[in-house]
Design a protein around this motif. Structure first.
Motif, PDB file in Angstrom:
ATOM      1  N   LEU A 179      44.326  35.048  45.208  1.00  0.00           N
ATOM      2  CA  LEU A 179      45.263  33.972  45.534  1.00  0.00           C
ATOM      3  C   LEU A 179      44.832  33.214  46.783  1.00  0.00           C
ATOM      4  N   TRP A 180      44.350  33.929  47.786  1.00  0.00           N
ATOM      5  CA  TRP A 180      43.956  33.263  49.020  1.00  0.00           C
ATOM      6  C   TRP A 180      42.726  32.372  48.806  1.00  0.00           C
ATOM      7  N   ASN A 181      41.866  32.744  47.865  1.00  0.00           N
ATOM      8  CA  ASN A 181      40.668  31.947  47.586  1.00  0.00           C
ATOM      9  C   ASN A 181      40.915  30.825  46.584  1.00  0.00           C
ATOM     10  N   SER A 182      41.809  31.068  45.600  1.00  0.00           N
ATOM     11  CA  SER A 182      41.987  30.102  44.507  1.00  0.00           C
ATOM     12  C   SER A 182      43.285  29.308  44.590  1.00  0.00           C
ATOM     13  N   ALA A 183      44.284  29.830  45.324  1.00  0.00           N
ATOM     14  CA  ALA A 183      45.611  29.195  45.419  1.00  0.00           C
ATOM     15  C   ALA A 183      46.246  29.010  44.051  1.00  0.00           C
ATOM     16  N   LEU A 184      46.014  29.941  43.139  1.00  0.00           N
ATOM     17  CA  LEU A 184      46.629  29.855  41.815  1.00  0.00           C
ATOM     18  C   LEU A 184      48.144  29.990  41.919  1.00  0.00           C
ATOM     19  N   ARG A 185      48.854  29.326  41.014  1.00  0.00           N
ATOM     20  CA  ARG A 185      50.282  29.564  40.842  1.00  0.00           C
ATOM     21  C   ARG A 185      50.461  30.912  40.144  1.00  0.00           C
ATOM     22  N   ILE A 186      51.665  31.467  40.216  1.00  0.00           N
ATOM     23  CA  ILE A 186      51.915  32.763  39.600  1.00  0.00           C
ATOM     24  C   ILE A 186      51.694  32.701  38.087  1.00  0.00           C
ATOM     25  N   GLY A 187      52.014  31.548  37.470  1.00  0.00           N
ATOM     26  CA  GLY A 187      51.783  31.389  36.042  1.00  0.00           C
ATOM     27  C   GLY A 187      50.310  31.400  35.696  1.00  0.00           C
ATOM     28  N   GLY A 188      49.486  30.806  36.563  1.00  0.00           N
ATOM     29  CA  GLY A 188      48.048  30.832  36.348  1.00  0.00           C
ATOM     30  C   GLY A 188      47.487  32.233  36.487  1.00  0.00           C
ATOM     31  N   LEU A 189      47.987  32.979  37.459  1.00  0.00           N
ATOM     32  CA  LEU A 189      47.567  34.363  37.653  1.00  0.00           C
ATOM     33  C   LEU A 189      47.886  35.194  36.415  1.00  0.00           C
ATOM     34  N   HIS A 190      49.083  34.994  35.889  1.00  0.00           N
ATOM     35  CA  HIS A 190      49.546  35.731  34.720  1.00  0.00           C
ATOM     36  C   HIS A 190      48.745  35.385  33.471  1.00  0.00           C
ATOM     37  N   SER A 191      48.182  34.189  33.412  1.00  0.00           N
ATOM     38  CA  SER A 191      47.515  33.707  32.194  1.00  0.00           C
ATOM     39  C   SER A 191      46.094  34.235  32.025  1.00  0.00           C
ATOM     40  N   LEU A 192      45.538  34.843  33.053  1.00  0.00           N
ATOM     41  CA  LEU A 192      44.120  35.192  33.041  1.00  0.00           C
ATOM     42  C   LEU A 192      43.804  36.355  32.110  1.00  0.00           C
ATOM     43  N   ASP A 193      42.697  36.215  31.375  1.00  0.00           N
ATOM     44  CA  ASP A 193      42.142  37.297  30.562  1.00  0.00           C
ATOM     45  C   ASP A 193      40.896  37.845  31.237  1.00  0.00           C
ATOM     46  N   LEU A 194      40.514  39.050  30.848  1.00  0.00           N
ATOM     47  CA  LEU A 194      39.305  39.664  31.403  1.00  0.00           C
ATOM     48  C   LEU A 194      38.094  38.772  31.161  1.00  0.00           C
ATOM     49  N   GLN A 195      38.056  38.138  29.993  1.00  0.00           N
ATOM     50  CA  GLN A 195      36.931  37.289  29.638  1.00  0.00           C
ATOM     51  C   GLN A 195      36.885  35.997  30.455  1.00  0.00           C
ATOM     52  N   ASP A 196      37.986  35.667  31.131  1.00  0.00           N
ATOM     53  CA  ASP A 196      38.007  34.458  31.959  1.00  0.00           C
ATOM     54  C   ASP A 196      37.280  34.659  33.284  1.00  0.00           C
ATOM     55  N   PHE A 197      37.009  35.898  33.626  1.00  0.00           N
ATOM     56  CA  PHE A 197      36.339  36.220  34.883  1.00  0.00           C
ATOM     57  C   PHE A 197      34.848  36.389  34.634  1.00  0.00           C
ATOM     58  N   ASP A 198      34.025  35.582  35.293  1.00  0.00           N
ATOM     59  CA  ASP A 198      32.567  35.611  35.145  1.00  0.00           C
ATOM     60  C   ASP A 198      31.946  35.981  36.486  1.00  0.00           C
ATOM     61  N   PRO A 199      31.808  37.288  36.756  1.00  0.00           N
ATOM     62  CA  PRO A 199      31.311  37.707  38.073  1.00  0.00           C
ATOM     63  C   PRO A 199      29.878  37.270  38.343  1.00  0.00           C
ATOM     64  N   ALA A 200      29.069  37.117  37.302  1.00  0.00           N
ATOM     65  CA  ALA A 200      27.668  36.730  37.507  1.00  0.00           C
ATOM     66  C   ALA A 200      27.565  35.350  38.133  1.00  0.00           C
ATOM     67  N   ASN A 201      28.543  34.497  37.830  1.00  0.00           N
ATOM     68  CA  ASN A 201      28.528  33.133  38.367  1.00  0.00           C
ATOM     69  C   ASN A 201      29.661  32.863  39.350  1.00  0.00           C
ATOM     70  N   ASN A 202      30.338  33.931  39.786  1.00  0.00           N
ATOM     71  CA  ASN A 202      31.467  33.783  40.719  1.00  0.00           C
ATOM     72  C   ASN A 202      32.465  32.726  40.223  1.00  0.00           C
ATOM     73  N   GLU A 203      32.838  32.850  38.959  1.00  0.00           N
ATOM     74  CA  GLU A 203      33.664  31.802  38.355  1.00  0.00           C
ATOM     75  C   GLU A 203      34.862  32.395  37.626  1.00  0.00           C
ATOM     76  N   LEU A 204      35.955  31.624  37.654  1.00  0.00           N
ATOM     77  CA  LEU A 204      37.176  31.999  36.961  1.00  0.00           C
ATOM     78  C   LEU A 204      37.613  30.822  36.088  1.00  0.00           C
ATOM     79  N   ARG A 205      37.887  31.092  34.814  1.00  0.00           N
ATOM     80  CA  ARG A 205      38.315  30.038  33.895  1.00  0.00           C
ATOM     81  C   ARG A 205      39.833  30.123  33.713  1.00  0.00           C
ATOM     82  N   VAL A 206      40.517  29.030  33.967  1.00  0.00           N
ATOM     83  CA  VAL A 206      41.973  28.968  33.855  1.00  0.00           C
ATOM     84  C   VAL A 206      42.309  28.138  32.625  1.00  0.00           C
ATOM     85  N   ARG A 207      43.022  28.742  31.654  1.00  0.00           N
ATOM     86  CA  ARG A 207      43.272  28.070  30.383  1.00  0.00           C
ATOM     87  C   ARG A 207      44.753  28.163  29.994  1.00  0.00           C
TER      88      ARG A 207
END
Length: 371
Positions: A179-207
């Motif tokens: 949250l401190w790095n992305s400032a996601l809303r609580i709904g965005g946090l809740h929406s995340l799937d494991l596949q949305d997290f790409d550690p190799a590229n330090n990336e998070l996909r919000v859908r």
């Protein structure tokens, strides 16, 4: 003034009775003459709710939790139509809330939603403006705790440092770091799937996936909403490492009812928004707060309507603090608008920490650089 009302006023010398009769006459004048006089408060509420189909499920749930109790209160005082709602009734309603709830934040939630409904009625001529003005925050003298404010960078840094040392890779640590790095809303946090997290590229996909149980506030361009909350977010190393440790050691390997693999889980499936909210309250409670570093008396009973730790911050306070932190660090407002899914106008009004003079100087410098 009707002839009947004039007769009633002539027959009484009670000041309170005269006041009530005049208020009733004033309220009646504001009621839409084309509307049926038999329409009840409940019927107006159902119409109000039907006009807010585009609101998020959380917002609609809040309407359902806060407005019907006011209607019940009014009905218990023989008030069944908007025209009969008076300032005195609202004062009694606030007194009842204060007798029931200790938290100013909870009282503010109830009065804010009732005020919004009364304002909606006022726009349609069913009650006067002075009625809903009674529920103004300043008028009520409510003072929600500091957790409504932005989480300061200095406090965030010290809390995160303690979590890194003592709860590294825990749900609390991963959620707060993200949250401190992305400032996601609580709904965005809740929406995340494991596949949305790409550690190799330090990336998070919000859908936005409403057909599969999760939504973003501003939806997506493909779902007929005005905005587009979908985006890819670059994470810093600290947030990425916290998420990697969490997924390796603490995340429950479960799926949700739609067969998806949530990023944040409980043994029952996807962590609910209330679970994530409690996690945030716990992560910013007195146990981790730098002002009271030796205290361990927070019981973690982080129900926002009952006993939130006085040191805890709301999720939006963390979002606000994170955005201010990025802007203070030099992130351009146009890029911040895309990263945090917020308009530039809102950023400048509520988040930009720079003075007007500094903004002018920065604009001038940018123009000179463009030359």
């Amino acid at each position: 003034m009707t002839e009947h009302l004039a007769e009633l006023l002539a027959e009484t010398d009670d000041p309170q009775a005269i006041k009530e009769l005049l208020e009733l006459a004033t309220n009646t004048e504001h009621e839409d003459p084309s509307s049926s006089p038999t329409r009840s408060l409940s019927e107006f509420y159902e119409q109000f709710l039907s006009r807010r189909q585009d609101r998020s499920p959380a917002t609609r749930a809040q309407y359902k939790r806060t407005i019907p109790p006011f209607i019940d209160f009014a009905t218990g005082h023989d008030v069944t139509t908007p025209a009969r709602i008076s300032p005195d009734l609202l004062d009694q309603y606030v007194d009842a809330l204060q007798a029931t709830h200790d938290s100013d934040a909870t009282i503010l939630t109830h009065t804010k939603n009732v005020r919004g409904w009364l304002r909606w009625l006022n726009k349609r001529g069913h009650c006067p403006e002075r009625v809903y003005r009674i529920l103004d925050k300043d008028e009520l003298g409510l003072e929600p705790s500091a957790r409504d404010e932005a989480l300061p960078t200095t406090v965030a840094d010290m809390i995160l440092e303690r979590l890194r040392q003592q709860r590294r890779g825990s749900l609390k640590h991963a959620v707060l770091e993200l949250l401190w790095n992305s400032a996601l809303r609580i709904g965005g946090l809740h929406s995340l799937d494991l596949q949305d997290f790409d550690p190799a590229n330090n990336e998070l996909r919000v859908r936005h996936r409403p057909e599969k149980g999760t939504r973003l506030k501003n939806g997506s361009q493909n779902h007929g909403r005005g905005g587009d909350g979908e985006r890819n977010i670059l994470l810093d190393d600290a947030a990425t490492q916290a998420l990697v440790l969490y997924t390796q050691y603490e995340r429950e390997d479960v799926t949700d009812i739609y067969g998806r693999d949530p990023l944040f889980t409980t043994s029952q499936g996807r962590a609910s928004q209330s679970t994530l909210r409690r996690t945030i309250y716990e992560a910013t409670s007195c146990r981790w707060h730098p002002s009271d570093s030796d205290s361990t008396d927070c019981e973690g009973d982080c129900d926002p309507d009952v006993a939130v730790c006085p040191y805890s911050y709301y999720p939006h306070a963390i979002r606000r603090g994170a955005i201010v932190h990025h802007l203070s660090g030099g992130l351009r407002p146009d890029l911040a608008s895309q990263r945090f899914d917020v308009s530039i106008q809102t950023l400048e009004k509520h988040y930009d920490p720079r003075s007007k003079r500094r903004r002018r100087e920065d604009r001038a410098e940018s123009v000179r650089d463009a030359w």
